[in-house]
Design an enzyme around this catalytic site. Structure first.
Site, mmCIF file in Angstrom:
data_model
loop_
_atom_site.group_PDB
_atom_site.id
_atom_site.type_symbol
_atom_site.label_atom_id
_atom_site.label_comp_id
_atom_site.label_asym_id
_atom_site.label_seq_id
_atom_site.Cartn_x
_atom_site.Cartn_y
_atom_site.Cartn_z
ATOM 1 N N GLU A 66 7.602 3.803 -8.829
ATOM 2 C CA GLU A 66 7.353 2.421 -8.399
ATOM 3 C C GLU A 66 6.928 1.534 -9.564
ATOM 4 O O GLU A 66 7.335 0.386 -9.656
ATOM 5 C CB GLU A 66 6.305 2.388 -7.286
ATOM 6 C CG GLU A 66 6.836 2.868 -5.928
ATOM 7 C CD GLU A 66 7.077 4.362 -5.869
ATOM 8 O OE1 GLU A 66 6.526 5.094 -6.707
ATOM 9 O OE2 GLU A 66 7.835 4.803 -4.983
ATOM 10 N N HIS A 135 2.576 5.439 5.708
ATOM 11 C CA HIS A 135 3.791 4.747 6.151
ATOM 12 C C HIS A 135 3.498 3.572 7.088
ATOM 13 O O HIS A 135 4.397 3.054 7.724
ATOM 14 C CB HIS A 135 4.734 5.719 6.866
ATOM 15 C CG HIS A 135 5.407 6.697 5.961
ATOM 16 N ND1 HIS A 135 4.734 7.734 5.366
ATOM 17 C CD2 HIS A 135 6.691 6.782 5.528
ATOM 18 C CE1 HIS A 135 5.582 8.437 4.622
ATOM 19 N NE2 HIS A 135 6.780 7.872 4.703
#
Ligand code: TPP
Lengths: 340, 374
Positions: A66, A135
């Protein structure tokens, strides 16, 4: 030239896909960078078909890194590109946090305006889909707290489309939070509608209480307004849309009318956006307030296992309970006055 | 730059083994033959070597003067480059004007080579502005303080060059400590995956503040890159000619579509980490003395002597120039004043931001109360 208005029924996910497609068509400096966004079309299929149509040079499957995704986007922006990064899930943005807050957000300032960072960072956010840990998070406050970033969250397909196009067109970096549990909700989308990443929208008019929210909770708030109306309580629902800057003028106008404010978000309460909104509205509208602003939010816990998420997430009843508190209804179970 | 170096050069691990540090000039100033790298600098004659010498003396003087300015309270901080002149000059002088460098905070010589104006070198350290220059004017990004962040920026920039179909390259400068950061490792992953035309230029100056390089790496730092699929070179970072050759090799690879190269320039920080640092707390004086014996400027002076260059005359000319440069740097520094207060709000966003605009006007109104006061 007359533009043919093209209104279609699209899911929120499809609306984003169509906005990305438009952006890729209209500006060859736009490129997409993210994990699994190519052949797979992203884990939510939001980028479905884009690599097939625009090539792997424009729709790039990134290594699983990321910081790498955001950091290379910085270099691409230095070079004149307009990268649109996809972070696969909210909980995975943290490895890229440093590049976002220390580099993306600051480079324009650090270079006295010489360098622009027209980077859009798309993040599916929030809970309600029964996912495993990491999530279902709502990290928007970290970024709204960071000067130099714009932070937005659409709540419906139309906004998702037009706000994303505006985000990509913006010369400022934009954190674009997509309410993932709304990806499959359909709505009419005018694909030529102008985008607005500055202003809140009053999505239900009311006279008694102002209920401010954004993202997936807008739909819940609208339902709460309908339910309250049956009891004779009139809620004005504001969809913030932009979380930085916050359109306080719209909020202020509404609170001056209703005299009461409820703020709701999925994110944890402590030092969250609700705190900022409560403080700012109090500063601006103290004399108009009939009750202290009330927050209805996620708890100050990590996002719980999905079996408990219905408790964590503000729902219609918790919103109505918040409204009751703001109205000083004695029957409110969580009336803080009871502690006194 | 006349590049007569369009050799079909394939840099493989078998070519450069980890034990080899590329050196073309010994600390005693003796040119040693190197069949692999000699062709890459065969056009570098005494004149160019003399200009490297001048660069190195000038940047050392700039560094000394800036250190003095900090000691006199004119700069908040200064990170000296003392000892790393050859690594920076040798590499930066190999770049083309359209190439783009992404540096950390110590690459004053790189900035100098790229044409950064003298006072601009000091702005950030004097605290009068966030960065000293417009990156696009000089092809150097604003320096990165966050360790290693710039390696990703260079990789992204290089990707952009690749997409633009130009043979412009990006070069990232970073220290040995930075190689432990995730960003540097992620940058290598991205660069290798996309074959980005980027050069990773690690100045291994043996220390990351007080931590010796062995805290960062068990093996040679250059050994890490091949694991990412990036060929690497270890080069004597105090040998300007060797650094120049190595950078040209990497440039050639990048420009011709060969992808990234990692260069470990083995050098030494002879001064403190910054003007706030006290290296005597952690560094053995014998170690410093050893490296002082490998001084890059002295070495080049000896080489020039052996090439029958009148080094005394060169020294006189360069000293005069260095004196002028130091004077100009000092004057430029003292002329840097604080910008007007409301500029604190400038350039946070490219356009209006209702929240910030409100803060600006509130603060403007607040300041206006004091108008007319002495
Ligand atoms: C992310 C981050 N961590 C820590 C620091 C503090 N810091 C500044 S310089 C430095 C050492 C860096 O060493 P190295 O990469 O070898 O570069 P050198 O200073 O030797 O040129 C550290 C730890 C920082 N600037 N950024």
């Amino acid at each position: 030239m007359m533009l043919q208005t093209s209104t279609r029924q699209l899911t929120l996910g499809q609306a984003i896909n169509s906005a990305l497609r438009r952006a890729l068509q209209e500006d060859d400096k736009v490129l997409l960078l993210g994990e699994d966004i190519g052949k797979l079309g992203g884990v939510f299929r939001v980028t479905d078909g884009l690599q097939a149509d625009f090539g792997s040079d424009r729709v790039m499957d990134a290594p699983l890194a990321e910081s790498g995704i955001i950091g290379t986007a910085v270099g691409l922006a230095y070079r004149g590109y307009r990268p649109v990064c996809e972070i696969q899930f909210d909980g995975f943005i943290y490895p890229g946090f440093d590049q976002i807050v220390a580099q993306v957000a600051k480079l324009h300032y650090r270079t006295q305006g010489a360098v622009r960072m027209p980077i859009t960072i798309r993040v599916p956010f929030g809970g309600g889909i029964g996912a495993v840990e990491h999530h279902s998070e709502s990290p928007e406050a970290y970024f709204a707290h960071t000067s130099g970033l714009r932070v937005v969250a659409p709540s419906n397909p139309q906004d998702a489309h037009s706000m994303l196009r505006a985000a990509i067109a913006s010369d400022d970096p934009v954190l674009f939070f997509e309410p993932k549990r709304r990806y499959w909700v359909k709505g009419a989308v005018d694909e030529d509608a102008p985008g607005d990443i500055e202003h809140a929208a009053v999505v239900a008019e009311g006279a008694d209480v102002t209920l401010v929210t954004y993202g997936a909770l807008v739909a819940v708030a609208k339902d709460a307004a309908l339910a309250a109306a049956e009891d004779g309580v009139s809620i004005e629902v504001i969809d913030l849309r932009s979380l930085s800057p916050i359109d306080f003028d719209t909020v202020e106008r509404s609170v001056k009318k209703t005299g009461r404010l409820v703020i709701s978000h999925e994110a944890q309460q402590f030092a969250g956006l609700g705190a900022e909104i409560a403080a700012s509205v109090t500063e601006r509208c103290f004399d108009y307030l009939d009750h202290a602003p009330v927050r209805v939010t996620g708890f100050d816990t990590p996002y719980p296992p999905s079996a408990l998420e219905d408790h964590f997430l503000p729902d219609l009843d918790r919103m109505l309970d918040g409204v009751d508190r703001a109205l000083r209804k004695p029957n409110s179970l969580t009336d803080w006055k009871a502690d006194e | 730059m006349p590049t007569t170096v369009s050799k079909d050069f394939r840099l493989t691990e078998s070519h450069i083994r980890q034990e080899d540090v590329v050196q073309l000039v010994t600390p005693a100033g003796v040119r040693v033959a190197n069949p692999t790298f000699d062709p890459w600098v065969e056009d570098v004659g005494p004149d160019q070597l003399a200009s490297f010498y001048e660069d190195m003396v000038l940047v050392r003087r700039i560094d000394t003067e800036a250190t003095a300015l900090q000691r006199q309270g004119e700069l908040g901080l200064w990170p000296p480059l003392l000892g790393q002149e050859a690594a920076q000059i040798g590499s930066a002088r190999a770049l083309r004007a359209d190439d783009f460098a992404f540096t950390s905070y110590r690459e004053h010589a790189v900035a100098w080579c790229r044409g950064v104006a003298l006072p601009d070198l000091l702005r950030m350290w004097r605290g009068t502005s966030a960065s000293g220059w417009n990156p696009y004017d000089v092809g150097v990004a604003t320096p990165a303080i966050i360790i290693g962040a710039q390696t990703l920026h260079a990789t992204g920039y290089a990707l952009g060059c690749q997409k633009d179909g130009v043979d412009t390259i990006a070069i990232a400068y970073f220290g040995d400590g930075a190689t432990s950061e995730g960003d540097v490792n992620e940058a290598m992953v991205f660069a290798a995956s996309f074959q980005a035309p980027v050069i990773f230029f690690c100045e291994n100056n043996q220390w990351a503040i007080s931590e010796p390089v062995r805290v960062q790496a068990r093996n040679h730092i250059a050994d890490r890159a091949p694991g990412f699929g990036i060929p690497s070179l270890r080069v004597d970072g105090n040998d300007v000619l060797a650094v120049h050759a190595a950078t040209r090799v990497a440039l050639q690879r990048a420009r011709s579509g060969g992808g990234p190269t990692f260069i470990e320039a083995v050098t030494y920080r002879m001064g403190p980490h910054t003007t706030s640092d006290d290296p005597t707390r952690y560094r053995d004086p014998d170690e410093l003395a050893t490296w002082q014996g490998r001084d890059p400027i002295a070495r080049l002076g000896l080489l020039l002597q052996s090439l029958d260059v009148d080094v005394d005359a060169l020294d006189r000319a360069v000293t005069t120039k260095a004196d002028e440069t130091a004077r100009a740097l000092r004057a430029g520094c003292l002329a840097l004043t604080a910008p007007e207060p409301l500029s604190v709000f400038d350039n946070v966003y490219t356009g209006a931001h209702s929240w910030l605009d409100r803060q600006r006007s509130q603060y403007a109104a607040y300041l206006a109360q004091f108008d007319g006061e002495a």
